[in-house]
Write an enzyme that holds these catalytic residues in place. Structure first.
Site, short mmCIF file in Angstrom:
data_model
loop_
_atom_site.label_atom_id
_atom_site.label_comp_id
_atom_site.label_asym_id
_atom_site.label_seq_id
_atom_site.Cartn_x
_atom_site.Cartn_y
_atom_site.Cartn_z
N GLY A 1 0.83 -1.20 0.00
CA GLY A 1 0.00 0.00 0.00
C GLY A 1 0.86 1.24 0.00
CG HIS B 1 -18.13 11.95 6.70
ND1 HIS B 1 -18.87 13.06 6.37
CD2 HIS B 1 -16.90 12.40 7.04
CE1 HIS B 1 -18.09 14.13 6.52
NE2 HIS B 1 -16.90 13.75 6.91
CB SER C 1 -14.56 18.74 3.37
OG SER C 1 -13.95 19.13 4.58
NE ARG D 1 -15.54 13.23 10.18
CZ ARG D 1 -14.45 13.00 9.46
NH1 ARG D 1 -13.97 11.78 9.38
NH2 ARG D 1 -13.84 13.98 8.85
CD GLU E 1 -9.69 3.58 6.49
OE1 GLU E 1 -9.17 4.21 5.55
OE2 GLU E 1 -10.91 3.32 6.54
#
Lengths: 639, 264
Positions: free
Chosen positions: A41, A267, A285, A331, A426
């Site tokens: 990655g 989100h 955003s 969130r 992540e």
């Protein structure tokens, strides 16, 4: 079931990392070149790790599924990156960033990891600016900051709405510099399909070359997975199309524990779903919530255009319910409130599954030009997708899967339970607990890659006996055969349904039963439906073409095969965590006013799952106790 | 979305199909019926591909990933325009409301010697990575940096550097240029780093190396027609090419002076 040890060194929270850095063993500069490290990655965590390890003198092999490492999904992060610089003199500090992050994660993260993250956050900004990352500046030439959800200080650094892109290009360029020097060898269009474990140590990977179809083995002294998150288990998410759990999942199937898979972030501000053919969702955003106000009409079925609804008939529900944080509530909280409004029948737009994010007042207060300067590219993107102009009519927003706090279990050194297998960004589980605060993902990816893994890998290499291994070793042959067998099996099914059709069906199950709210009945239903769907997949999927060249359907099939197993684990984890915390909301466990109700007596721990050997055998749930010695366990309140 | 104006249209596609780099390739016609005007262009292709897969045929291959116009993966020619007809828009952000019912669309891969076709609309743009590798960076090892606010950068310079740095490396500039020149791509990176105080030390060496690599990759020369900038989904300005040429000239002269000063 075992109790896992996070291996946090002793000492006061402020001293742990500094002391640990001193006590860790070093690899002699002349010996570093004899050691090889694989990085899977090339997003923020992977590229920064590859660059830093190359600079130290290790031989690094970096792998990405894309044609170019610069295309990793970190590129799409919009809003910003937190750092405890306190340039604003508004009361920020390393301790406050640490405190906010532990609280924001609803007390389900490891304190020492979070403190270290806050500590190195200041070095990240210094380093990125030195690399030439053009972060936003004030007229005096100094760096600009803005506030972000879940924080009452302005600690977020940004590059208009393209912060991820700019930070990724910085890390990518740093890595390409090492490619130029011969320290990093780049393998593009490669997808990791197996982890190779020799004598209990992670010693390599098997990849499929997506451009040629070739199966290749690569050996190393240590392997770093920086393969991102698994939001695409929901099919529709804000993640890029190639984002998958595959790298982490194949490691899980080789014995690495998967921690807190049910901790997913939905989100709050994404462009709502429009139809069945939609392939992905687009995030707007969180920074928009600095100036935009979230509302729904007070009356059900109010079909008037937004601009014709007077203020007295609007419910600015975040400001009403959370007067101190208002539109900047974290969130998980903001998403849940949007869901409540839609469930109450107050949603807006053609589908009724949306709320308004309105810039009318900001435009009046600041002027259109100032709003354009701050959010211009986001407004343009919104207009391209929806055909509506947000300067004139409020944006319509709805929550969407965006980030996964869960991931492979790692100790304080970011090493999994398999020695030599490190997990960064992540892909690991460690820093965000049950909910990630805005502008913390970029920070964590770069913290892991630039400032943590380079130290801890050296310690591992210096203190471990690592024997020479070649890709001719039986373990590599076995892994290659395993990969080939699965591909042959997939190609041989020749059924009637496309990979996407299975993926969409899985996504519906996950969103329905393991999305913003979960309950025992739904999760139990999902645990019957997913294995059925998985069985059908293995009998009825259709993959045209040839496995020996570019085959995009085969690529998707490999990923969806893993999601069909991982989705089940998510539901199992959600079922067994009989509490609500952060993004994991169980209908059965809530306060009278609908807030998450934690059960610290029984669930103040990490759940780390061990693969049962086959998909139909129940995995084992291990735990790691979480201790809160600095930030006292308390009910999160943003009111 | 846009819910209120959504409708369905029917299109004909002529798509370049090429099995591999060695295959000759040809156009193949497809129907794309019942396409929602709210769909993105790639979602329209997903719909066509779903039918091809159902029929046991190989889907049309194209690079794509973020579908938000930022990763730079996608890109092909639609009726001769890189990324299609809408200005400042990648093909993944292009929505079908830009097209009319009954239109025929011709889809072709980027055509450039330095971008060989891998399959169908998918090309190999690794040449761009090799150009960046050849100096498109500031040499600073992790852990060396001073406090980020120690060097103020005038806002106009920072903003201009940012504008150049927004390049997504999609290759539309090369595909739109009659000479397949990569000067806009290279100029954008040279500008980004030359405009910042941190980029000064390697300034002359950087542009020299990057241009040398660009030429070695087989990209053509620039005749300043501006086709690249017009096609750029991020609106990268032509002035980046002018700056690159200036940097190259000044860099060459200062290098020469330095060499003479050393008595070589």
């Amino acid at each position: 079931m075992a109790i896992l040890d996070g291996k946090v060194p002793g000492g006061t929270i402020e001293q742990i990392w500094d002391d640990h850095k001193f006590h860790m063993k070093l690899v002699n500069p002349a010996n570093k070149r004899k050691h090889k490290v694989i990085v899977v990655g090339t997003g923020l965590a992977g590229a920064s790790a590859a660059a830093s390890l190359g600079e130290l003198g290790y031989n690094v092999s970096a792998f990405c599924v894309h044609e170019s490492p610069r295309r990793a999904h970190s590129v799409a992060a919009q809003g910003g990156i937190n750092s405890a610089k306190n340039y604003k003199n508004d009361g920020d500090s390393v301790y406050r960033l640490f405190y906010d992050t532990v609280k924001g994660g609803d007390f389900r993260a490891r304190e020492a990891n979070v403190y270290r993250l806050a500590q190195v956050s200041t070095q990240i900004i210094d380093h990125c600016v030195a690399q030439g990352v053009p972060l936003a500046r004030e007229y005096g030439g100094l760096l600009s900051n803005r506030s972000f959800g879940g924080a009452q200080v302005s600690r977020t650094f940004y590059a208009r709405g393209q912060t991820g892109q700019q930070l990724l290009i910085g890390a990518y360029q740093a890595m390409m510099r090492q490619v130029d020097k011969g320290q990093v060898k780049l393998f593009n269009r490669r997808e990791m399909l197996d982890l190779v474990v020799v004598n209990g140590q992670a010693r390599g990977i098997v990849v499929r070359n997506l451009a040629t179809g070739a199966i290749e083995s690569h050996e190393a002294d240590a392997v770093i997975l920086a393969t991102g998150g698994y939001s695409n288990v929901f099919f529709l998410s804000t993640n890029a199309m190639a984002c998958a759990v595959t790298g982490a999942w194949r490691a899980y199937k080789r014995g690495a524990y998967f921690a807190n898979p049910c901790f997913t972030q939905i989100h709050p501000t994404c462009i709502p779903v429009s139809g069945e053919l939609q392939s992905k969702l687009t995030l707007m955003s969180e920074s928009l919530r600095n100036d935009g106000r979230v509302w729904v009409p007070k009356t059900k079925g109010d079909k008037r255009p937004a601009n014709q609804i007077p203020d007295s008939e609007r419910d600015y529900y975040l400001e009403r319910v959370y007067p101190s944080f208002g539109n900047l509530a974290p969130r998980d909280v903001a998403s849940r409130q949007a869901k409540y409004r839609v469930d109450e029948g107050l949603g807006v737009g053609p589908t009724g599954k949306a709320v308004y994010l309105d810039f009318r007042d900001a435009i009046q207060r600041l002027g259109k030009k100032a709003v354009q300067e701050k959010y211009g590219n986001l407004f343009e993107m919104y207009e391209k997708i929806t055909g509506e102009n947000p300067y004139e009519t409020p944006m319509r927003m709805y929550p969407a899967p965006h980030y996964t706090m869960g991931g492979l279990w790692v100790d304080y050194n970011l090493m999994s339970n398999i020695p030599g297998l490190f997990v960064a960004g992540e892909a690991n589980f460690s820093d965000h607990g049950a909910n990630r605060l805005g502008a913390s993902a970029l920070m964590q990816g770069l913290a892991d890659g630039y400032f943590v893994v380079p130290y801890t890998i050296s310690n591992y290499i210096a203190s471990t006996k690592i024997e020479k291994v070649a890709t001719t070793h039986d373990a590599f042959k076995e892994a290659e055969n395993n990969v080939r067998a699965q591909i042959t099996q997939l190609m041989g099914i020749k059924g009637n349904r496309s990979v996407d059709s299975f993926h969409k069906q899985l996504g519906h199950i996950m969103w329905e039963y393991c999305g913003m709210a979960r309950n025992e009945k739904g999760l139990t239903a999902a645990l019957t439906e997913i294995p059925k769907l998985r069985d059908e997949f293995w009998q009825n999927v259709r993959i045209p073409g040839d496995a020996n060249y570019v085959n995009t359907e085969l690529e998707k099939a490999n990923r969806v095969a893993d999601f069909l197993e991982q989705g089940e684990l998510m539901c199992l984890d959600a079922l067994e965590r009989k509490e609500s915390c952060g993004g994991h909301f169980r209908d059965e466990y809530q306060t009278p006013d609908g807030e998450a109700m934690r059960d610290d007596a029984n669930f103040c721990h990490v759940a780390a799952w061990e693969w049962g050997g086959t998909a139909n055998k129940k995995p084992t749930r291990h735990t790691e106790e979480l201790k809160f010695e600095n930030v006292k366990l308390a009910t999160r309140s943003y009111k | 979305m846009g819910g209120t104006h959504s409708q369905n249209i029917n299109l004909k596609l002529k798509v370049w199909r090429q099995k591999s780099a060695k295959d000759q390739g040809a156009f193949v016609e497809y129907d794309a019926p019942n396409v929602s005007t709210d769909a993105s262009f790639l979602e329209m292709l997903d719909q066509v591909n779903e039918k091809l897969v159902q029929a046991g045929q190989e889907p049309i291959v194209f690079d794509h990933d973020c579908r938000e116009g930022i990763c730079g993966s996608c890109g092909f020619m639609i009726n001769g325009n890189a990324h299609g007809p809408q200005k400042h828009t990648t093909v993944c952000q292009l929505h079908m409301r830009q097209f009319k019912d009954g239109e025929t669309l011709v889809l072709e891969p980027w055509r450039a010697k330095a971008f060989p076709v891998i399959k169908d609309l998918m090309v190999d743009r690794e040449a761009f990575d090799r150009v960046i590798k050849s100096g498109g960076y500031i040499s600073v090892d992790t852990g060396n940096a001073q406090d980020a606010n120690n060097i103020p950068v005038p806002k106009p310079d920072a903003d201009e550097a940012f504008a150049s740095a927004t390049c997504i490396g999609c290759g539309a500039c090369v595909a739109s240029c009659k000479n397949a020149s990569a000067m806009l791509f290279v100029g954008a990176k040279v500008s980004h780093l030359a405009l910042l105080p941190q980029g000064q030390v390697e300034r002359a060496e950087r542009v020299h190396r990057m241009v040398t690599q660009m030429d070695a990759e087989g990209f053509g020369a620039c005749t300043t027609t501006g086709a690249c900038s017009a096609a750029c989904p991020k609106g990268i300005s032509l002035s980046n090419i002018a700056r690159m040429n200036r940097e190259l000239l000044v860099g060459t002269l200062t290098k020469k002076e330095a060499a003479e000063g050393d008595g070589i």
